[in-house]
Design an enzyme around this catalytic site. Sequence first.
Site, short mmCIF file in Angstrom:
data_model
loop_
_atom_site.label_atom_id
_atom_site.label_comp_id
_atom_site.label_asym_id
_atom_site.label_seq_id
_atom_site.Cartn_x
_atom_site.Cartn_y
_atom_site.Cartn_z
N LYS A 9 0.82 -1.21 0.00
CA LYS A 9 0.00 0.00 0.00
C LYS A 9 0.86 1.27 0.00
CE LYS A 9 -3.94 -2.20 2.34
NZ LYS A 9 -5.08 -1.95 3.28
N PHE A 57 -15.96 4.75 5.89
CA PHE A 57 -14.53 5.01 5.72
C PHE A 57 -14.05 4.80 4.28
CE2 PHE A 57 -13.36 0.60 5.30
CZ PHE A 57 -14.16 -0.12 6.18
N ARG A 85 -1.71 -13.99 5.40
CA ARG A 85 -2.60 -13.26 6.31
C ARG A 85 -2.05 -13.31 7.73
NH1 ARG A 85 -6.93 -10.18 4.36
NH2 ARG A 85 -7.86 -10.57 6.40
N THR A 91 -6.22 -6.58 10.73
CA THR A 91 -6.40 -5.34 9.95
C THR A 91 -5.93 -4.11 10.72
OG1 THR A 91 -8.36 -6.38 8.99
CG2 THR A 91 -8.11 -4.00 8.66
N ARG A 102 2.03 -5.85 10.04
CA ARG A 102 1.25 -4.67 10.42
C ARG A 102 1.63 -4.19 11.82
NH1 ARG A 102 -4.42 -6.84 7.72
NH2 ARG A 102 -4.25 -5.70 5.73
N ASN A 112 -2.25 0.38 6.74
CA ASN A 112 -1.77 -0.87 7.35
C ASN A 112 -0.87 -1.69 6.41
OD1 ASN A 112 -3.70 -1.75 5.59
ND2 ASN A 112 -5.05 -2.65 7.12
N HIS A 115 -2.17 -5.22 1.56
CA HIS A 115 -3.39 -6.01 1.33
C HIS A 115 -2.99 -7.45 1.02
CE1 HIS A 115 -7.12 -7.49 -0.47
NE2 HIS A 115 -6.34 -8.01 -1.40
N1 UDP Z 1 -10.26 -0.40 6.48
C1 UDP Z 1 -10.43 0.86 7.03
N2 UDP Z 1 -11.23 0.99 8.14
C2 UDP Z 1 -11.83 -0.08 8.75
C3 UDP Z 1 -11.65 -1.36 8.18
C4 UDP Z 1 -10.85 -1.49 7.05
O1 UDP Z 1 -9.91 1.84 6.50
O2 UDP Z 1 -12.53 0.10 9.76
C5 UDP Z 1 -9.41 -0.55 5.29
C6 UDP Z 1 -8.04 -1.13 5.63
O3 UDP Z 1 -7.06 -0.49 4.81
C7 UDP Z 1 -8.22 -2.59 5.27
C8 UDP Z 1 -9.13 -2.48 4.05
O4 UDP Z 1 -10.03 -1.43 4.36
O5 UDP Z 1 -6.98 -3.22 5.00
C9 UDP Z 1 -9.89 -3.73 3.70
O6 UDP Z 1 -10.66 -4.13 4.80
P1 UDP Z 1 -10.73 -5.66 5.19
O7 UDP Z 1 -11.79 -5.79 6.23
O8 UDP Z 1 -10.87 -6.49 3.97
O9 UDP Z 1 -9.32 -5.90 5.94
P2 UDP Z 1 -8.01 -6.73 5.50
O10 UDP Z 1 -8.48 -7.90 4.70
O11 UDP Z 1 -7.14 -5.79 4.71
O12 UDP Z 1 -7.35 -7.12 6.79
MG MG Z 2 -9.73 -7.97 3.07
#
Ligand code: UDP
Ligand code: MG
Length: 138
Positions: A9, A57, A85, A91, A102, A112, A115
């Site tokens: 990112k 968001f 993961r 996240t 992270r 974070n 992805h």
């Molecule tokens: N995100 C955010 N606020 C939140 C949750 C997620 O900005 O409350 C963003 C964050 O960058 C995250 C992305 O949205 O990595 C995708 O969300 P997801 O739930 O798929 O999390 P990930 O799979 O990346 O852990």
């Molecule tokens: Mg995701």
Amino acid sequence: MEKTLIILKPDCMEKRLAGAVLDRFQKAGFDIVAAKLMQLNAELLREHYAHIADKPFFPALAEFMGSRPVLVVVLRGEGVIAKVRELLGPTDSTKAPKGTIRGDYGTDVSVNICHASDSPESAAAEIQRFFRAEEVFA
Ligand code: UDP
Ligand code: MG
């Protein structure tokens, strides 16, 4: 062999941590089988984040994700989807344990570092979204 899609990112790129993050995946035994520097546009981001496009968001997330070129990579290896993961951590970077990517490098729940696909179905869809078949050397 299983494949997953990761995106380094804008915060990762700005902090010049691409090498450090890729090193963790390579040290875990995974191979880079595709890679591309891209600046993600609004349409692609709406598709990629369709599962959260209606969240409050999302506009800020889309602005962040499109703010500079990012490195999009396909990794290959046994169990790579779940293992990547695990290496990333949760996240929310503030809740991610030290020793996870992270936890060590991320800022918050939005900014974070990286992805990664979360299932075989999303990995297949995401690899197709970012790469033509002949760009994946697997
Ligand atoms: N995100 C955010 N606020 C939140 C949750 C997620 O900005 O409350 C963003 C964050 O960058 C995250 C992305 O949205 O990595 C995708 O969300 P997801 O739930 O798929 O999390 P990930 O799979 O990346 O852990
Ligand atoms: Mg995701």
